[in-house]
Scaffold this active site. Structure first.
Site, PDB file in Angstrom:
ATOM      1  N   HIS A  28       0.837  -1.208   0.158  1.00 20.57           N
ATOM      2  CA  HIS A  28      -0.047   0.012   0.137  1.00 20.57           C
ATOM      3  C   HIS A  28       0.957   1.249   0.129  1.00 20.57           C
ATOM      4  CE1 HIS A  28      -3.822   1.742  -0.052  1.00 20.57           C
ATOM      5  NE2 HIS A  28      -4.614   1.056   0.554  1.00 20.57           N
TER       6      HIS A  28
ATOM      7  N   ASP B 164      -2.292   1.910  -4.577  1.00 21.90           N
ATOM      8  CA  ASP B 164      -3.390   2.330  -3.686  1.00 21.90           C
ATOM      9  C   ASP B 164      -4.732   1.225  -4.387  1.00 21.90           C
ATOM     10  OD1 ASP B 164      -4.464   3.312  -6.195  1.00 21.90           O
ATOM     11  OD2 ASP B 164      -4.126   5.094  -6.060  1.00 21.90           O
TER      12      ASP B 164
END
Length: 221
Positions: A193, A197
């Site tokens: 992450h 995204d």
């Protein structure tokens, strides 16, 4: 003196009762994999996304061609190269998935080098995990419905293919919705992450599933 990173992971000084039993020492390869996986979990904030794909057309194509393929090449016709092809095409659509993290920088790779997970057959070599840009793991080969794979550092994502299983599904036809027996498979994408995204990870995963579902049943091998 070198300043310590306050966010660095430190092993707690705890004493556990590990019980008694047969002691099996890890071989060098298992130690390397264990260290690599623990490092990955403490380095990358893992997020795993899931989709399912209808592989009925691909399954039927393989069924009709596996015998002639075996006779022509002396090899079994498996799904793995078809999965690799779909992933490679999706990476071309979303090149930022083909990346690695270097500190505060994201390096987007120019080439596509896909590692096929060979650890389950004890065929994984040190060179196999060097220079890769994206890893796939076919957990369905040992019966798993799906998996939550661990990222192969310094890559930013790893994709697991689950078992292909026949299920009754509602499909839309020109005559309306009907229930049909379809060959379905779950795909699970774990991504870092820090670099990927949710929109990018989800869009890439859906594109892989789309390519699998849009398989050309008239193609030659």
């Amino acid at each position: 003196p070198v300043a310590q990173d306050p966010t660095a992971y430190r092993i707690p000084q705890l004493s556990f009762d590990k019980g008694k039993g047969k002691v099996i020492e890890m071989d060098r390869m298992r130690q390397m994999i264990a260290d690599h996986m623990v490092y990955s979990k403490h380095t990358s904030p893992h997020v795993t996304a899931y989709v399912e794909a209808d592989l009925t057309n691909m399954v039927e194509w393989r069924h009709h061609n596996k015998e002639s393929f075996q006779n022509k090449y002396g090899e079994k016709l498996t799904f793995t190269p078809l999965f690799v092809e779909a992933v490679a095409k999706a990476i071309q659509d979303f090149p930022n998935m083909n990346a690695s993290v270097d500190g505060r920088n994201i390096i987007v790779k120019e080439d596509i080098n896909i590692l096929s997970d060979k650890a389950r057959n004890n065929k994984l070599k040190t060179d196999d995990i060097k220079g890769g840009t994206f890893t796939i793991s076919n957990v369905g080969t040992f019966g798993s419905l799906m998996g939550t794979p661990i990222i192969n550092q310094p890559e930013v994502a790893i994709l697991a293919f689950g078992i292909i299983k026949k299920r009754p599904e509602v499909i839309t036809t020109k005559n309306g919705d009907v229930i049909a027996i379809r060959s379905m498979m779950y795909l699970s994408l774990s991504f870092d992450h820090r670099a990927v995204d949710g929109f990018l990870g989800g869009s890439f995963l859906k594109r892989v599933a789309d390519y699998l579902e849009q398989f050309d049943v008239k193609r030659e091998f």
